[in-house]
Design a protein around this motif. Structure first.
Motif, PDB file in Angstrom:
ATOM      1  N   CYS A  54       1.030  -1.328  -0.303  1.00  0.00           N
ATOM      2  CA  CYS A  54      -0.297   0.086  -0.325  1.00  0.00           C
ATOM      3  C   CYS A  54       0.606   0.926  -0.328  1.00  0.00           C
ATOM      4  O   CYS A  54       0.676   2.427  -0.563  1.00  0.00           O
ATOM      5  CB  CYS A  54      -0.782   0.440   1.449  1.00  0.00           C
ATOM      6  SG  CYS A  54      -2.432  -1.166   0.879  1.00  0.00           S
TER       7      CYS A  54
ATOM      8  N   LEU B 101      -6.059   4.256  -5.657  1.00  0.00           N
ATOM      9  CA  LEU B 101      -5.572   3.611  -3.627  1.00  0.00           C
ATOM     10  C   LEU B 101      -5.293   4.757  -2.899  1.00  0.00           C
ATOM     11  O   LEU B 101      -3.778   5.457  -3.156  1.00  0.00           O
ATOM     12  CB  LEU B 101      -4.265   3.107  -3.273  1.00  0.00           C
ATOM     13  CG  LEU B 101      -4.097   2.200  -1.966  1.00  0.00           C
ATOM     14  CD1 LEU B 101      -5.255   1.395  -1.419  1.00  0.00           C
ATOM     15  CD2 LEU B 101      -2.454   1.476  -2.145  1.00  0.00           C
TER      16      LEU B 101
ATOM     17  N   TYR C 201      -4.964   3.676   3.310  1.00  0.00           N
ATOM     18  CA  TYR C 201      -4.946   2.086   4.525  1.00  0.00           C
ATOM     19  C   TYR C 201      -4.798   2.800   5.737  1.00  0.00           C
ATOM     20  O   TYR C 201      -3.578   3.755   6.038  1.00  0.00           O
ATOM     21  CB  TYR C 201      -4.049   1.657   4.067  1.00  0.00           C
ATOM     22  CG  TYR C 201      -2.229   2.422   3.912  1.00  0.00           C
ATOM     23  CD1 TYR C 201      -1.322   1.589   5.345  1.00  0.00           C
ATOM     24  CD2 TYR C 201      -2.273   2.695   2.950  1.00  0.00           C
ATOM     25  CE1 TYR C 201      -0.377   1.816   4.867  1.00  0.00           C
ATOM     26  CE2 TYR C 201      -0.429   3.379   3.555  1.00  0.00           C
ATOM     27  CZ  TYR C 201       0.165   2.189   3.934  1.00  0.00           C
ATOM     28  OH  TYR C 201       1.544   3.002   4.910  1.00  0.00           O
TER      29      TYR C 201
ATOM     30  N   MET D 134      -7.739  -0.792   3.606  1.00  0.00           N
ATOM     31  CA  MET D 134      -7.377  -0.245   2.688  1.00  0.00           C
ATOM     32  C   MET D 134      -8.867   0.614   1.930  1.00  0.00           C
ATOM     33  O   MET D 134      -9.199  -0.422   1.248  1.00  0.00           O
ATOM     34  CB  MET D 134      -6.559  -0.915   1.151  1.00  0.00           C
ATOM     35  CG  MET D 134      -7.081  -2.349   0.429  1.00  0.00           C
ATOM     36  SD  MET D 134      -6.480  -2.935  -0.488  1.00  0.00           S
ATOM     37  CE  MET D 134      -5.474  -1.940  -2.001  1.00  0.00           C
TER      38      MET D 134
END
Length: 101
Positions: A23, A45, A48, A53
């Motif tokens: 991550c 993304l 997290y 996440m």
């Protein structure tokens, strides 16, 4: 047919550290996530934490229950929503390509 062996169940702490490192490396990149049930999601993304996440994805990409308190859609993301995926439910993830590397 051999039974499915879940590696995450055998080494949860090691896998959590691996997920955190991955991550960190791919933060704010377009990634693809495959869950243990075989479903696949793509999104950015966003962040997290210790257990999940969070991907920024189009609202209609993920089913939401409007009456649920779990709904994490924010108006400042426009037509997108922030969706959390728990690490224990992730089979694999990485940068989005037509295939995993």
């Amino acid at each position: 047919m051999q039974p499915y062996f879940n590696q995450n169940a055998a080494y949860p702490e090691r896998d959590k550290a691996d997920h955190h490192e991955k991550c960190r490396k791919h933060l704010y990149h377009f990634v693809q996530v495959e869950l243990n049930d075989g479903s696949i999601y793509q999104g950015i993304l966003h962040s997290y934490d210790g257990e999940k996440m969070y991907l920024l994805m189009p609202r209609d990409h993920h089913r939401t229950d409007e009456t649920s308190g779990e709904n994490r859609l924010f108006p400042f993301f426009g037509p997108f929503g922030l969706f959390g995926f728990p690490f224990f439910g992730i089979r694999r993830f990485g940068p989005f390509f037509p295939f995993f590397i």
